[in-house]
Scaffold this active site. Structure first.
Site, PDB file in Angstrom:
ATOM      1  N   ASP A 119     140.707 -74.656 108.048  1.00  0.00           N
ATOM      2  CA  ASP A 119     141.826 -73.717 108.469  1.00  0.00           C
ATOM      3  C   ASP A 119     143.163 -74.987 108.270  1.00  0.00           C
ATOM      4  O   ASP A 119     143.521 -75.516 108.579  1.00  0.00           O
ATOM      5  CB  ASP A 119     141.384 -74.412 110.177  1.00  0.00           C
TER       6      ASP A 119
ATOM      7  N   GLU B 135     142.322 -67.157 102.006  1.00  0.00           N
ATOM      8  CA  GLU B 135     143.359 -67.327 101.760  1.00  0.00           C
ATOM      9  C   GLU B 135     144.093 -67.611 100.298  1.00  0.00           C
ATOM     10  O   GLU B 135     145.123 -68.245  99.665  1.00  0.00           O
ATOM     11  CB  GLU B 135     141.883 -68.894 100.876  1.00  0.00           C
TER      12      GLU B 135
ATOM     13  N   ASP C 133     146.483 -67.973  95.304  1.00  0.00           N
ATOM     14  CA  ASP C 133     145.244 -68.213  95.934  1.00  0.00           C
ATOM     15  C   ASP C 133     144.106 -69.301  95.769  1.00  0.00           C
ATOM     16  O   ASP C 133     144.006 -69.699  94.715  1.00  0.00           O
ATOM     17  CB  ASP C 133     144.285 -67.008  95.951  1.00  0.00           C
TER      18      ASP C 133
END
Length: 344
Positions: A244, A271, A227
């Site tokens: 992004d 994420e 993560d």
């Protein structure tokens, strides 16, 4: 239907064509072998030498196929034009010396189907018609009027066979294209649109398959849950477009470092990313996760300083996808709670 197929569809057909070429060449060789073993007379020295020239031609044909040269469309077309000329010449010689026309007609029907398979519906049918017209010319020159019933029957059957071959190949070509398009859509649906790695559905399917294989073969399997640390801060401070870019670059960096080990990378959501490594036990997976952590933090990602936390879990004998993922997720949050940019 255009004869030009998508590259992947053409590749599917080419594998079948290679098999058909081998069968066709083997059929010719078997024919010549049986004629020789059964001592069927050739009646003239010209016809006898023609048989051996036929054997040599088939061997060259099989050699071209083995070398992969018949995948080239021009070489393939030239080869089959030479086959037509050889059939015309050999057939003319046979009819000239009063031999039965039946073998010639049967081989022409065989070649008619082969042309459509090898060259596609349009070109293959065109060559079949050309072959049939040559046969008609031989009939006019060499055959007496008493044999007309046989030749009329043969001509009508050959015409019907050409039409059937054309329709059948059109059907195959259309379905290969549809299959190719459906496969492209399926692959696209299984990919995460933003990052290009596998999506969650594809990951779950692959992980279930990997767990079944690990249980069945008693081999290790590890997963790494990762993560991006403080990703919300990236979006808040630099905008969603920058976020992004970070996700895309992060996924690319993971994939670059895992792909050579037989592992796969996918986006689990947001994420969070999941790495599946078949055949790797937990100690090696911990080392790999540490390597990934270093690769993420060693240089900017999409121009931003980014770190990530990692949780590692290895399959146990009673694991399913839920229990294995739950342990990896638990260890990921241990890394988060311990200060982030860590492996647990």
């Amino acid at each position: 239907m255009p004869q030009t197929l998508p590259q992947s569809a053409e590749h599917l057909l080419e594998r079948t064509r290679g098999q058909v070429r081998l069968v066709g060449g083997a059929a010719f060789l078997l024919y010549f072998l049986l004629v020789h073993l059964l001592k069927i007379p050739a009646q003239t020295s010209e016809l006898e030498s023609g048989r051996w020239w036929g054997v040599a031609g088939v061997l060259v044909y099989l050699l071209l196929n083995t070398l992969g040269l018949l995948k080239n469309r021009l070489i393939k077309l030239a080869t089959y034009i030479l086959v037509i000329l050889a059939l015309w010449f050999g057939g003319g010689q046979a009819l000239k010396h009063g031999l039965s026309p039946a073998p010639l007609v049967l081989w022409i029907m065989f070649m008619s189907t082969s042309f459509c398979v090898m060259l596609g519906s349009v070109t293959g049918t065109a060559l079949s018609v050309l072959l049939g017209l040559g046969l008609g010319a031989l009939v006019v020159v060499y055959m007496p009027i008493q044999s007309m019933l046989f030749w009329v029957t043969s001509g009508v059957v050959l015409l019907g066979l050409c039409i059937i071959n054309f329709i059948f190949m059109q059907f195959i070509e259309q379905n290969v294209v549809l299959h190719d398009q459906a496969s492209d859509k399926l692959r696209a649906a299984r990919r995460d649109a933003l990052t290009g790695v596998q999506g969650r559905a594809a990951l779950e399917e692959e992980l279930r398959r990997a767990i079944r294989h690990a249980h069945k073969s008693a081999t290790p399997l590890s997963v790494i849950m990762t993560d991006i640390d403080h990703f919300k801060r990236v979006n808040d401070q630099h905008g969603h477009s920058a976020g992004d870019d970070v996700l895309r670059s992060f996924a690319k960096r993971l994939r670059r470092n895992v792909g050579g080990m037989g592992g796969s990378v996918g986006r689990w959501g947001g994420e969070e990313f999941l790495v599946i490594i078949p055949g790797m036990a937990r100690p090696d997976a911990m080392a790999l996760a540490e390597h990934l952590r270093e690769q993420v933090s060693i240089s900017p990602i999409a121009g931003l300083e980014v770190t990530a936390s990692f949780g590692v879990a290895s399959v146990r004998h009673d694991d399913d996808i839920d229990t294995l993922f739950a342990r990896a997720d638990e260890r990921l949050y241990e890394a988060k709670n311990a200060g982030r940019n860590l492996v647990r």
